[in-house]
Design a protein around this motif. Structure first.
Motif, PDB file in Angstrom:
ATOM      1  N   HIS A 775      41.226  45.420  56.944  1.00 53.95           N
ATOM      2  CA  HIS A 775      42.670  45.447  57.211  1.00 53.95           C
ATOM      3  C   HIS A 775      43.084  44.093  57.766  1.00 53.95           C
ATOM      4  O   HIS A 775      42.634  43.687  58.822  1.00 53.95           O
ATOM      5  CB  HIS A 775      43.005  46.550  58.237  1.00 53.95           C
ATOM      6  N   ARG A 776      43.959  43.427  57.071  1.00 56.12           N
ATOM      7  CA  ARG A 776      44.453  42.145  57.570  1.00 56.12           C
ATOM      8  C   ARG A 776      45.681  42.383  58.446  1.00 56.12           C
ATOM      9  O   ARG A 776      46.357  43.385  58.321  1.00 56.12           O
ATOM     10  CB  ARG A 776      44.805  41.240  56.383  1.00 56.12           C
ATOM     11  N   LEU A 777      45.901  41.435  59.367  1.00 56.43           N
ATOM     12  CA  LEU A 777      47.022  41.561  60.297  1.00 56.43           C
ATOM     13  C   LEU A 777      48.322  41.157  59.633  1.00 56.43           C
ATOM     14  O   LEU A 777      48.425  40.079  59.019  1.00 56.43           O
ATOM     15  CB  LEU A 777      46.785  40.688  61.537  1.00 56.43           C
ATOM     16  N   ASN A 778      49.318  42.007  59.711  1.00 61.12           N
ATOM     17  CA  ASN A 778      50.636  41.700  59.165  1.00 61.12           C
ATOM     18  C   ASN A 778      51.578  41.389  60.337  1.00 61.12           C
ATOM     19  O   ASN A 778      52.432  42.190  60.702  1.00 61.12           O
ATOM     20  CB  ASN A 778      51.134  42.887  58.345  1.00 61.12           C
ATOM     21  N   LEU A 779      51.375  40.224  60.933  1.00 59.41           N
ATOM     22  CA  LEU A 779      52.120  39.860  62.144  1.00 59.41           C
ATOM     23  C   LEU A 779      52.670  38.454  62.040  1.00 59.41           C
ATOM     24  O   LEU A 779      52.045  37.568  61.425  1.00 59.41           O
ATOM     25  CB  LEU A 779      51.208  39.935  63.377  1.00 59.41           C
ATOM     26  N   ALA A 803      47.609  36.646  59.797  1.00 61.53           N
ATOM     27  CA  ALA A 803      48.858  36.513  60.544  1.00 61.53           C
ATOM     28  C   ALA A 803      49.560  35.226  60.169  1.00 61.53           C
ATOM     29  O   ALA A 803      48.929  34.228  59.773  1.00 61.53           O
ATOM     30  CB  ALA A 803      48.595  36.541  62.033  1.00 61.53           C
ATOM     31  N   ASP A 827      56.622  38.985  66.114  1.00 62.64           N
ATOM     32  CA  ASP A 827      56.000  40.260  66.503  1.00 62.64           C
ATOM     33  C   ASP A 827      55.187  40.119  67.784  1.00 62.64           C
ATOM     34  O   ASP A 827      55.092  41.068  68.560  1.00 62.64           O
ATOM     35  CB  ASP A 827      55.084  40.743  65.364  1.00 62.64           C
ATOM     36  N   TYR A 894      41.182  39.834  67.199  1.00 64.78           N
ATOM     37  CA  TYR A 894      41.540  40.883  66.245  1.00 64.78           C
ATOM     38  C   TYR A 894      41.738  42.218  66.948  1.00 64.78           C
ATOM     39  O   TYR A 894      42.678  42.950  66.671  1.00 64.78           O
ATOM     40  CB  TYR A 894      40.450  40.998  65.170  1.00 64.78           C
ATOM     41  N   SER A 898      45.386  43.937  66.967  1.00 67.57           N
ATOM     42  CA  SER A 898      45.489  45.165  66.143  1.00 67.57           C
ATOM     43  C   SER A 898      46.365  46.212  66.807  1.00 67.57           C
ATOM     44  O   SER A 898      46.981  47.046  66.146  1.00 67.57           O
ATOM     45  CB  SER A 898      44.094  45.740  65.892  1.00 67.57           C
ATOM     46  N   GLN A 901      49.869  45.868  65.525  1.00 66.44           N
ATOM     47  CA  GLN A 901      50.018  45.800  64.061  1.00 66.44           C
ATOM     48  C   GLN A 901      51.229  46.629  63.623  1.00 66.44           C
ATOM     49  O   GLN A 901      51.481  47.710  64.138  1.00 66.44           O
ATOM     50  CB  GLN A 901      48.734  46.338  63.393  1.00 66.44           C
ATOM     51  N   LYS A 902      51.967  46.088  62.674  1.00 64.06           N
ATOM     52  CA  LYS A 902      53.127  46.810  62.151  1.00 64.06           C
ATOM     53  C   LYS A 902      52.663  48.039  61.403  1.00 64.06           C
ATOM     54  O   LYS A 902      51.667  47.996  60.690  1.00 64.06           O
ATOM     55  CB  LYS A 902      53.920  45.905  61.195  1.00 64.06           C
TER      56      LYS A 902
END
Length: 903
Positions: A775-779, A803, A827, A894, A898, A901-902
């Motif tokens: 899971h990659r960070l969407n920030l 990110a 974020d 991470y 996390s 995370q959105k």
């Protein structure tokens, strides 16, 4: 020659005046012829004269003169010669008169001597003298200096004595009716034939006289003539005046009680005044001794009474005066008319009267009750600090004791004492004999005076010994009492307690100095060790980095270089963290942040870390659960983990392949919402020697062993020191059993508050073994960092995690970027702490205070190399949500990000 009637008839016929013929039988003078004028000397008529004479002229001679006169007459008859005699005959009005006789032996009649006598009363000179003195209104009399018999009194003297017969009387008996010579007699004062007495009080008469006395030859008597002038009226007037003056003195001083004049030489008390009727009624004014005796009876203190009796007597005071002491003072208690105790200060001040050389005195009494009370208060306060207080008279070199405690070893004296006497009392027999003379020499009066002149004070500490031979520390102090420098105040303080405390402090200081020396040596050793321990991994990193450059085209060799760099880096980080922990604990800056820590969470962390570690090394890892169900402790999670991880790491590190490491929990619930957290970590490793176990909790302590050398086991030597300090901080205990080649067992016991385990919110996230994350960070992240390299590191890690990043170069720029950003643009904010212009704490605070809806909700995560708890708490206070430490661990980054995370 035969005397017959013809001769007698011839004498009668001639009728020579003042002449008589007498026949002498050795005892009687029988008149053969006597001229009628002879009787005129006696002031008597012929009949009165004959009645007294009765045919024997010896009867007319005063009895006291008969024996002497007859002896002289017999001597003249024996030698048949002429002679001149003086004697007294009776006088009708004056009791007696002096008669001069020129006698001549004429022969015998009927076998008995016949004497012709020519009589005359006085010489012309003497007659003039008597005439003059009889006209004076002064008392004049003449006495025999040997017998004090009155030989003559003038008319005024007879008048003042009511014309009593003085013939044959001694002056002291006649004038004053006493049997012995008068104590106030001025006869002994005659020098060079005369004496003058300006004032002389005669107690029996109650009168005062001024008089002169002269040596005089009175009809062949060694005599003295007294000329007395009665000055009683004058003295009474003076007395009234003096009483008024005394009363004014008493009135001027409300504490003045009595004032009297005294003549010590004559033992008389003169004029005086007393303001207390109760005291006045008890005073005897007959003489000095009776006066002092009456005061003595009033004194309520036996010791003071005895001293008073010794000093205050007429003779004792005179002796004092002739020794040069002109004043005596004493303070004594008496009862007033209400039966209350009052303190009196009595003073006798003596001086010599230059006119008559009498020693006279002024006796003065003052009520000092108030002063005595104040003195008692001062004494009580003073004796808390001093056991001896005295005044030294600089001129006389004498010591007057002022105050002395009951425990003082100095003999109490109510009189002034020589300085050397007091000094010997202080030192001889009470100090070490080997040091006594040295004390006496140093404290000589001349040495004290010299030092006072230069320094103004002298302080002399020394060791004395009590009656029970116990050492006591004393301190003598000498200072000037006042600017006049007439007196020196001498005090002694018992400083035993202070001295003992000082010695204890000195011992503590010495012990502290030893500890500081040990600590300094330890610091030197620390620097040496830490220098070696830090340089070793750094050297490896530098070298392996260089090797990595060289192996850039050889992937396998390059990966091996990188692993060694990572290992050295991990060791260096562990070393730095351990040093920081020791520093925090030793400085008292390590704080505990307790919270409920469920056993399940705790043991999962333990198992998750050490089960794989033991498996990799070929060890058996056991977890034994012998604990009470539901016993949840409230504890600082980080520090409990630190204790457990350190001990388990050592167990794994020093247990060879095939061995066993066991974690055994024996935690039990206790009454009062307490829980006893107890666990034992044991291994079958190499163990420790008994000698090493004595110092195993010291910093940088490691036991040398072949196992460490063979297996390359490394460490900082700080782990056990940190564990011990944290356990002490938690008021816990640690017990160690170990034996070489058999293994080690460590038991930790902590008594902590119990609590309820918190509900777990969802599942915790886990990381994969590498950064190839599922899971990659969407920030969108705003990174506020002033250091360029740190910005580059952050950018690579965050971009790798997926990110998006934007940067600000200080706190002020970061706050401004957020202020002008759109809502939800960022974020997360990663905030460095130490930056120029504005630090991270202030920047976070400004953001939280901004007037926009997301200012209070946007996550702000601190990112700092400061790992101290104070910095972490300051970050929370500034409104930050989390705290990352540098150098940043990508997995930790991470894990933290996390959470935000959105969805």
């Amino acid at each position: 020659m035969e005397v017959d009637q013809n001769l007698i008839a011839a004498v009668k016929k001639i009728g020579i005046n003042d002449t008589g013929l007498y026949q002498w039988d050795g005892k009687s003078l029988h008149s053969l012829y006597g001229n009628v004028r002879i009787q005129e000397y006696t002031g008597m008529s012929r009949e009165e004269f004959d009645a007294v004479v009765q045919g024997d002229f010896v009867n007319m001679v005063v009895k006291e003169d008969r024996e002497k006169s007859m002896r002289q007459l017999n001597e003249m008859v024996k030698n048949q010669e002429s002679g001149v005699f003086s004697f007294r005959i009776y006088h009708k009005d004056r009791f007696m008169t002096w008669l001069r006789v020129e006698a001549k032996y004429m022969g015998e009649m009927n076998g008995e001597p016949v004497i012709m006598a020519y009589f005359s009363s006085l010489s012309g000179e003497e007659a003039v003298f008597e005439t003059l003195v009889d006209r004076l209104n002064d008392i004049i009399y003449v006495i025999d200096k040997q017998s004090h018999e009155l030989l003559y009194m003038n008319d005024y003297a007879l008048k003042t004595s009511d014309y009593r017969n003085y013939v044959g009387m001694k002056c002291h008996k006649y004038l004053n009716n006493i049997d012995e010579p008068c104590p106030w007699c001025s006869l002994p004062m005659i020098k060079n034939g005369k004496a003058h007495v300006a004032e002389n009080y005669v107690p029996p008469q109650g009168r005062w006289y001024e008089h002169d006395v002269f040596d005089i030859n009175w009809y062949n008597y060694d005599a003295a003539a007294f000329y007395l002038t009665d000055i009683t009226e004058k003295k009474n007037l003076e007395k009234i005046k003096v009483k008024g003056q005394y009363q004014r003195i008493l009135n001027a001083n409300p504490d003045a009680l009595a004032l009297y004049a005294a003549n010590l030489t004559r033992n008389t008390i003169g004029d005086g005044q007393c303001s207390s009727r109760a005291v006045w009624n008890r005073i005897d004014l007959d003489n000095c001794d009776s006066f002092f005796a009456s005061v003595e009876k009033m004194i309520m203190d036996k010791a003071i009474q005895q001293r008073f009796a010794m000093v205050f007597k007429q003779k004792a005071l005179l002796e004092e005066y002739y020794k040069g002491i002109t004043e005596e003072t004493i303070v004594y208690p008496i009862l007033n008319h209400l039966g209350e105790k009052m303190w009196i200060k009595g003073t006798v001040s003596m001086v010599e009267n230059p006119v008559n050389n009498d020693i006279e005195a002024v006796i003065y009494a003052v009520n000092v009750t108030h002063n005595k009370k104040l003195e008692k208060v001062v004494q009580r306060i003073t004796l808390d600090d001093y056991d001896f207080v005295a005044l030294i008279d600089r001129r006389k070199k004498t010591v007057e004791q002022i105050m002395m405690s009951e425990k003082s070893d100095i003999v109490r004296s109510y009189e002034t004492v020589d300085y050397n006497t007091v000094l010997k009392q202080l030192m001889i027999g009470k100090t070490n004999p080997a040091e006594t003379q040295n004390h006496l020499d140093k404290l000589q009066y001349a040495n004290i005076l010299k030092k006072l002149e230069t320094d103004g004070s002298v302080i002399y500490p020394y060791t004395s010994f009590s009656a029970k031979k116990q050492p006591l520390r004393k301190q003598l102090k000498f200072i000037w009492l006042a600017e006049a420098r007439d007196f020196i105040l001498m005090t002694r303080t018992d400083i035993t307690a202070a001295y003992q405390e000082e010695q204890r402090q000195l011992e503590r200081l010495t012990e502290t100095m030893k500890k500081l020396e040990i600590a300094n040596n330890a610091k030197t050793d620390f620097v040496s060790r830490i220098s070696h321990d830090i340089r070793t991994p750094i050297s490896a990193i530098v070298s392996m980095t260089q090797f990595a450059k060289e192996d850039i085209d050889h992937k396998d060799q390059l990966m091996d270089d990188i692993k060694k760099i990572e290992g050295s880096n991990a060791f260096l980080m562990s070393l730095i963290n351990d040093i920081l922990d020791v520093s925090k604990i030793d400085s008292g800056k390590m704080e505990l942040y307790p919270e409920p820590y469920p056993y399940e969470e705790y043991i999962a962390n333990v198992s998750g870390m050490f089960a794989p570690m033991c498996a990799d090394k070929g060890l058996t890892f056991k977890i034994l659960n012998n604990r009470s169900i539901g016993a949840t402790a409230i504890v600082d999670k980080v520090r409990l983990n630190q204790i457990t991880m350190n001990l388990l790491s050592n167990a794994v590190k020093y247990t060879p392949k095939g061995g066993t490491v066991t974690y055994d929990s024996q935690t039990q619930r206790l009454p009062g919402n307490k829980v006893k957290v107890q666990f034992t970590i044991s291994d079958t490793g190499i163990g420790m020697s008994e000698e090493f176990q004595k110092r195993m909790f010291e910093e940088f302590t490691q036991e040398d062993s072949e196992y460490r050398k063979e297996h390359g086991v490394s460490g900082t030597g700080l782990g056990l020191a940190i564990v011990k300090r944290i356990i002490d901080l938690m008021n816990g205990t640690i017990e160690v059993w170990s034996r070489l080649n058999e293994g080690t067992s460590v038991t930790v016991t902590l008594v902590l508050p119990s609590g309820t385990a918190p509900m777990v919110q969802g599942e915790s996230k886990t990381l994969s073994a590498s950064l190839n994350l599922p899971h990659r960070l969407n920030l969108s992240i705003l990174v506020v960092e002033d250091n360029e390299i740190n910005r580059e590191i952050a950018a690579r890690i965050l971009n790798h995690l997926g990110a998006e990043t934007e940067f600000a170069f200080n706190g002020a720029e970061g706050a401004e970027k957020f202020r002008v950003s759109k809502k939800g643009q960022y974020d997360v904010i990663l905030m460095d702490i130490q930056m120029p212009v504005m630090d991270g704490f202030e920047a976070a605070g400004q953001i939280r205070r901004m007037d926009r809806s997301d200012a209070g909700t946007v996550p702000i995560i601190a990112m700092s190399a400061n790992v101290f708890d104070t910095s972490i708490q300051a970050a929370k206070k500034a409104g930050m949500n989390d705290y990352l430490t540098k150098p940043v661990d990508p997995e930790k980054v991470y894990e933290v990000l996390s959470k935000y995370q959105k969805k």
